[in-house]
Motif scaffolding. Structure first.
Motif, short mmCIF file in Angstrom:
data_model
loop_
_atom_site.label_atom_id
_atom_site.label_comp_id
_atom_site.label_asym_id
_atom_site.label_seq_id
_atom_site.Cartn_x
_atom_site.Cartn_y
_atom_site.Cartn_z
N GLY A 121 -14.50 5.20 -14.22
CA GLY A 121 -13.86 6.43 -14.66
C GLY A 121 -12.72 6.81 -13.73
O GLY A 121 -12.64 6.37 -12.58
N PRO A 122 -11.81 7.64 -14.19
CA PRO A 122 -10.66 8.04 -13.37
C PRO A 122 -11.05 9.05 -12.30
O PRO A 122 -10.67 10.23 -12.35
N THR A 123 -11.84 8.64 -11.32
CA THR A 123 -12.23 9.53 -10.24
C THR A 123 -11.15 9.56 -9.17
O THR A 123 -10.20 8.77 -9.18
N ALA A 124 -11.33 10.46 -8.20
CA ALA A 124 -10.36 10.56 -7.11
C ALA A 124 -10.36 9.31 -6.24
O ALA A 124 -9.32 8.87 -5.76
N VAL A 125 -11.53 8.73 -6.05
CA VAL A 125 -11.62 7.52 -5.23
C VAL A 125 -10.88 6.37 -5.88
O VAL A 125 -10.19 5.59 -5.21
N SER A 126 -11.01 6.21 -7.18
CA SER A 126 -10.32 5.11 -7.87
C SER A 126 -8.81 5.28 -7.80
O SER A 126 -8.07 4.31 -7.59
N ARG A 127 -8.34 6.52 -7.97
CA ARG A 127 -6.89 6.74 -7.87
C ARG A 127 -6.38 6.47 -6.47
O ARG A 127 -5.33 5.86 -6.27
N LEU A 128 -7.13 6.91 -5.45
CA LEU A 128 -6.72 6.64 -4.08
C LEU A 128 -6.78 5.16 -3.75
O LEU A 128 -5.96 4.66 -2.97
N ALA A 129 -7.73 4.44 -4.33
CA ALA A 129 -7.81 3.00 -4.09
C ALA A 129 -6.57 2.28 -4.62
O ALA A 129 -6.04 1.38 -3.97
N VAL A 130 -6.09 2.69 -5.78
CA VAL A 130 -4.88 2.08 -6.35
C VAL A 130 -3.67 2.40 -5.48
O VAL A 130 -2.83 1.53 -5.20
N VAL A 131 -3.57 3.65 -5.03
CA VAL A 131 -2.44 4.04 -4.17
C VAL A 131 -2.48 3.28 -2.85
O VAL A 131 -1.45 2.83 -2.33
N LEU A 132 -3.68 3.12 -2.28
CA LEU A 132 -3.81 2.40 -1.03
C LEU A 132 -3.43 0.93 -1.18
O LEU A 132 -2.77 0.35 -0.31
#
Length: 258
Positions: A121-132
């Protein structure tokens, strides 16, 4: 070997000194200006050659510079001195200090982690992982392209990229810790809920009245659950006739068997 008389003689002084091989004791050679390949000098001409120097190119077209006449209008000593000065300048430009490149830190498998988390799901951790992952890729690409960063230094742009990567990584780490704590609290709550349901279920069974147990009358056998099997034939006469026929058949077979 006939020289090529259709072109003017090639003057050695018009060629770069590193395109010549005039050392004593070695075969003299030259880089053909037309094909930019090394070829020996013999009898004052460039050795005949073709454009393709392979086994299958024996019938290829000849190079325009093949068998061209050569004019030695320079001194071998001056050529050797120019080569020595060039070699000395190259050695002087080279740094004698060994600058070891820092080893790239072994990063966590963010690519696989990002794919796993993104599937949940589009959680905050997944979004930060993509940015990282993108920030790490930008730092790696900059280190390859930037001369200052390749030699062990750091330019302004490289420092800014590394600072952003560090901030993103710290934020991602905090988000993962927060998610882990939230998941642990949720697991604990669900475990307590299941335990409470188990206690409630046991209490409900204990409050139920015991079931009435059926007892067979004295002198009888308790029936066994199942389908009743008949103990006597339904047609007694037919059964007797069948048994008599079987006896006769057995009597006729018995003497032959003896």
């Amino acid at each position: 070997m006939k020289p090529n008389l259709t072109r003017e003689p090639l003057k050695i002084s018009t060629l770069p000194f590193h395109h010549l091989q005039l050392r004593d004791g070695e075969r003299r050679a030259i880089v053909c200006p037309d094909c930019q390949e090394w070829h020996p000098l013999r009898r004052g001409v460039v050795w005949p050659h073709r454009l393709e120097r392979t086994e299958r190119a024996k019938n290829a077209a000849k190079c325009p510079g093949s068998a061209r006449r050569v004019v030695m209008n320079i001194d071998v000593e001056s050529w050797g001195q120019a080569m020595a000065e060039a070699s000395a300048s190259v050695v002087g430009r080279r740094s004698t200090k060994v600058v070891r490149k820092p080893k790239a830190p072994v990063a966590a498998p963010v690519g696989r982690l990002a794919a796993v988390i993104a599937s949940q799901g589009p959680t905050a951790v997944s979004r930060l992982a993509v940015v990282l992952e993108r920030s790490r890729g930008a730092v790696a690409a900059h280190r390859v392209a930037c001369a200052a960063c390749c030699s062990g230094g750091r330019c302004a742009a490289g420092g800014e990229l590394e600072r952003r990567r560090a901030e993103t990584e710290a934020t991602w780490t905090l988000a993962r810790e927060h998610q882990a704590r939230a998941e642990a609290a949720e697991d604990k709550r669900q475990r307590r809920h299941r335990e409470q349901q188990g206690r409630t279920r046991r209490a409900q069974w204990q409050n139920q009245k015991p079931p009435v147990k059926w007892e067979a009358p004295a002198g009888t056998v308790a029936p066994i659950g199942g389908v009743d099997v008949p103990l006597e034939p339904q047609d007694v006469e037919a059964h007797d006739r069948r048994q008599a026929d079987l006896g006769k058949q057995y009597g006729r077979k018995a003497p032959s068997a003896a």
